[in-house]
Design an enzyme around this catalytic site. Structure first.
Site, mmCIF file in Angstrom:
data_model
loop_
_atom_site.group_PDB
_atom_site.id
_atom_site.type_symbol
_atom_site.label_atom_id
_atom_site.label_comp_id
_atom_site.label_asym_id
_atom_site.label_seq_id
_atom_site.Cartn_x
_atom_site.Cartn_y
_atom_site.Cartn_z
ATOM 1 N N ASP A 9 17.477 68.928 60.298
ATOM 2 C CA ASP A 9 17.576 67.776 59.537
ATOM 3 C C ASP A 9 18.479 66.471 59.911
ATOM 4 O O ASP A 9 19.303 66.069 58.875
ATOM 5 C CB ASP A 9 17.792 68.125 57.913
ATOM 6 C CG ASP A 9 16.660 68.999 57.432
ATOM 7 O OD1 ASP A 9 15.597 69.474 58.215
ATOM 8 O OD2 ASP A 9 16.630 69.377 56.422
ATOM 9 N N HIS A 53 7.577 64.004 45.022
ATOM 10 C CA HIS A 53 8.348 65.179 45.174
ATOM 11 C C HIS A 53 9.035 65.745 44.104
ATOM 12 O O HIS A 53 9.674 64.812 43.385
ATOM 13 C CB HIS A 53 8.970 65.251 46.494
ATOM 14 C CG HIS A 53 9.247 66.697 46.799
ATOM 15 N ND1 HIS A 53 10.525 67.407 46.648
ATOM 16 C CD2 HIS A 53 8.550 67.810 47.422
ATOM 17 C CE1 HIS A 53 10.355 68.653 47.395
ATOM 18 N NE2 HIS A 53 8.980 68.937 47.579
ATOM 19 N N HIS A 82 14.757 61.208 48.910
ATOM 20 C CA HIS A 82 15.201 61.229 50.147
ATOM 21 C C HIS A 82 14.118 61.675 51.101
ATOM 22 O O HIS A 82 13.294 62.300 50.618
ATOM 23 C CB HIS A 82 16.377 62.111 50.431
ATOM 24 C CG HIS A 82 16.099 63.512 49.936
ATOM 25 N ND1 HIS A 82 15.947 64.059 48.784
ATOM 26 C CD2 HIS A 82 15.987 64.361 50.890
ATOM 27 C CE1 HIS A 82 15.759 65.623 48.956
ATOM 28 N NE2 HIS A 82 15.487 65.572 50.073
ATOM 29 N N LYS A 107 8.961 70.069 56.585
ATOM 30 C CA LYS A 107 9.105 70.906 55.488
ATOM 31 C C LYS A 107 9.472 70.190 54.311
ATOM 32 O O LYS A 107 9.982 69.168 54.507
ATOM 33 C CB LYS A 107 10.213 72.188 55.764
ATOM 34 C CG LYS A 107 11.661 71.481 55.939
ATOM 35 C CD LYS A 107 12.591 72.297 56.334
ATOM 36 C CE LYS A 107 13.645 71.581 56.536
ATOM 37 N NZ LYS A 107 14.593 71.144 55.274
ATOM 38 N N CYS A 152 20.140 73.303 53.835
ATOM 39 C CA CYS A 152 19.038 73.638 54.589
ATOM 40 C C CYS A 152 19.521 74.494 55.907
ATOM 41 O O CYS A 152 18.871 75.405 56.490
ATOM 42 C CB CYS A 152 18.385 72.446 55.069
ATOM 43 S SG CYS A 152 17.432 71.545 54.021
HETATM 44 C C1 VGL Z 1 18.705 69.247 52.218
HETATM 45 C C2 VGL Z 1 18.921 68.824 50.169
HETATM 46 C C3 VGL Z 1 17.637 68.471 49.967
HETATM 47 C C4 VGL Z 1 19.411 69.531 53.669
HETATM 48 C C5 VGL Z 1 17.311 68.761 52.194
HETATM 49 O O1 VGL Z 1 18.646 69.193 54.692
HETATM 50 O O2 VGL Z 1 20.337 70.209 53.551
HETATM 51 N N1 VGL Z 1 19.610 69.196 51.362
HETATM 52 N N2 VGL Z 1 16.849 68.348 50.828
HETATM 53 ZN ZN ZN Z 2 14.920 67.635 50.767
#
Ligand code: VGL
Ligand code: ZN
Length: 198
Positions: A9, A53, A82, A107, A152
């Protein structure tokens, strides 16, 4: 032994100026680009949410970001909206060398369920398909870097270790959100799962 680098990410919304900015999130981009050359396989993950979402605070009237709610699958943090599919925030950081990636895994695209881990969605049961992909390519050793350390990266590393992969997390190439002590808890959880933190 075939080794893969999994870059979690590294997207605009998790970097300074983004919707869910992680402090110094952009500072890991260049070191990650350099690290890519050391691996047989490079996999990027991308948080990829529809606008409706269920993890978005904006979709729960009266709720604020970082509040917790109970979902069918358990407790869920409500995040600022986000990584909305197709938005600039969902794009990879512009300096990330995406040309080195042989696979991009998206994802969190199902409205009713979040997915921190690159292996299982937040019900801890629905597979993303990454495990089978890695195994069919003979990959048994994983190095994880990216954002965010305590969400994540943590969930992905713990799942990978539980699935039997040999897992290393390179902490200098990760940055965390640290929500109510979540960073400390995440480091302990990864260690307990047998993840090497270096
Ligand atoms: C993430 C919060 C929500 C991450 C993704 O990539 O850690 N954290 N969505
Ligand atoms: Zn997220």
């Amino acid at each position: 032994m075939t080794q893969a680098l999994i870059v979690i990410d590294v997207q605009n919304d998790f970097c300074p100026g983004g919707a869910l900015a992680v402090a110094e999130g952009d500072q890991i981009v260049r070191p990650i680009n350099a690290l890519m050359t050391e691996f047989d396989a490079v996999i990027l993950t991308q948080d990829w949410h529809p606008a409706d979402h269920s993890s978005f605070a904006g979709n729960h009237p009266g709720k604020a970001p970082m509040e917790l709610i109970e979902m069918a699958y358990g407790t869920q943090v409500l995040w600022p909206d986000h990584c909305v599919i197709g938005s600039e925030g969902a794009e990879f950081h512009p300096d990330l060398d995406t040309s080195r990636a042989d696979m991009i895994l998206r994802k969190g695209f199902r409205p009713a369920i979040d997915s921190y881990s690159a292996f299982f969605e937040n019900d801890r049961q629905t597979p993303t398909g990454l495990e089978g992909s890695l195994r069919s390519r003979g990959i048994d050793k994983l190095t994880l870097v990216g954002l965010a350390t305590d969400f994540c990266v943590n969930y992905s590393a713990v799942d990978a270790a539980k699935l039997g992969f040999e897992v290393t997390v390179r902490l200098a190439m990760c940055r965390g959100i640290d929500l109510g002590g979540s960073l400390e808890t995440a480091l302990n959880d990864m260690r307990a799962a047998g993840v090497s933190l270096v």
